[in-house]
Design an enzyme around this catalytic site. Structure first.
Site, mmCIF file in Angstrom:
data_model
loop_
_atom_site.group_PDB
_atom_site.id
_atom_site.type_symbol
_atom_site.label_atom_id
_atom_site.label_comp_id
_atom_site.label_asym_id
_atom_site.label_seq_id
_atom_site.Cartn_x
_atom_site.Cartn_y
_atom_site.Cartn_z
ATOM 1 N N SER A 1 3.642 -7.606 32.943
ATOM 2 C CA SER A 1 2.111 -6.988 32.758
ATOM 3 C C SER A 1 1.770 -5.596 32.672
ATOM 4 O O SER A 1 2.681 -4.825 33.232
ATOM 5 C CB SER A 1 1.184 -7.649 34.147
ATOM 6 O OG SER A 1 -0.076 -7.108 33.983
ATOM 7 N N TYR B 1 -0.066 -8.503 42.918
ATOM 8 C CA TYR B 1 0.188 -9.211 41.745
ATOM 9 C C TYR B 1 1.164 -8.218 40.961
ATOM 10 O O TYR B 1 2.055 -8.396 40.275
ATOM 11 C CB TYR B 1 -1.115 -9.408 40.836
ATOM 12 C CG TYR B 1 -0.964 -9.616 39.640
ATOM 13 C CD1 TYR B 1 -0.499 -10.705 38.858
ATOM 14 C CD2 TYR B 1 -1.312 -8.556 38.723
ATOM 15 C CE1 TYR B 1 -0.313 -11.005 37.714
ATOM 16 C CE2 TYR B 1 -1.070 -8.764 37.171
ATOM 17 C CZ TYR B 1 -0.936 -9.817 36.827
ATOM 18 O OH TYR B 1 -0.624 -10.125 35.311
#
Length: 268
Positions: free
Chosen positions: A142, A155
């Site tokens: 990501s 995350y």
């Protein structure tokens, strides 16, 4: 690795970017093995595949269950004869809160899905992939895996772990028949929020319209193009490309910029 006529496993194939990867691969004459914890989502993916569904098999599995993943990997190889590629797409985000306010249960859940689920699939399939004339492992990290995003720190840590896992695998597998790529998507219009059991805080009026979010279909096509070029890093979206450059030039300034953008969300 050219994907045509290959057999590729895609995790998270029941929705969002995973579903679009499945559908895009099917159009390229790929035999796709889609994994997801959501049976209804997998059924919808198969329905959307239409006539191409003959080249699709779906499997309901919890990728955080190491024993289940290991057992299923053996079955997938036996059923298909061989596996040529693995796209670790399945992932969840955390609630939009600071680490200080995040429970250990939620931290464990994010790490188990994003990092350990990815690791279990790799460990289970890599011995077989090494026997193939050519193979490819693609792990989706990501933009948050290289850039700190307040309110998504765990995350981001999980995706940073995926980043370094992938880069380490690339180094270890140099000289073998297995290629390795890490993907850094920016903002992509998927249902990761609902899959994570979350709701997105409302953005400021006007800013949502001004921000162009990449569609999951466009993101999937960019990823497959990168796979076929054997790219080491596949950066998906203009926002990810810009922040990648900014963060490498001045990490502190880039982090400060993101902190300002997230401050209103975290103040609620």
């Amino acid at each position: 690795m050219k994907v045509q006529n290959k057999t590729i496993v895609v995790t998270g194939g029941g929705s969002g970017m995973g579903r679009e990867l499945v559908l895009a691969l099917l159009l390229k004459e790929v035999k796709v093995v889609a994994l997801d914890i959501n049976e209804t989502g997998l059924e919808e993916t198969a329905k959307l595949a239409g006539q191409k569904s003959a080249s699709l098999t779906t499997h309901v599995i919890d990728i955080t269950d190491k024993s289940a993943v290991e057992e299923r990997a053996v079955k997938l190889i036996a059923e298909n004869g061989y596996i040529d590629g693995l796209i670790n797409n399945a992932g969840i985000i955390q609630p939009f809160v600071r680490v200080n306010d995040l429970s250990y249960d939620l931290i464990d859940r994010v790490m188990n899905v994003n990092f350990y689920g990815t690791l279990y699939l790799i460990k289970s399939l890599l011995p077989h992939l090494l026997t193939r004339p050519e193979a490819h492992i693609i792990n989706i990290s990501s933009m948050g895996g290289f850039l700190p995003v307040p309110g998504q720190t765990i995350y981001g840590a999980s995706k940073a772990a995926v980043k370094l896992l992938t880069e380490g695998l690339y180094a270890e597998l140099t000289g073998t028949t297995v290629k390795v790529s890490v993907v850094f998507p920016g903002g992509v219009n998927t249902n990761i929020l609902s899959n994570s059991g979350l709701e997105m805080p409302k953005p400021q009026e006007g800013k949502a319209k001004a921000r162009k979010i990449l569609s999951a279909t466009e993101a999937a096509q960019m990823m497959i193009a990168g796979i076929e070029k054997d790219k080491y890093r596949i950066i998906v979206g203009k926002d990810a490309r810009i922040m990648d450059i900014l963060y490498r030039l001045n990490p502190k300034s880039a982090a400060t910029m993101i902190t300002k953008q997230m401050s209103k969300i975290l103040s609620h």
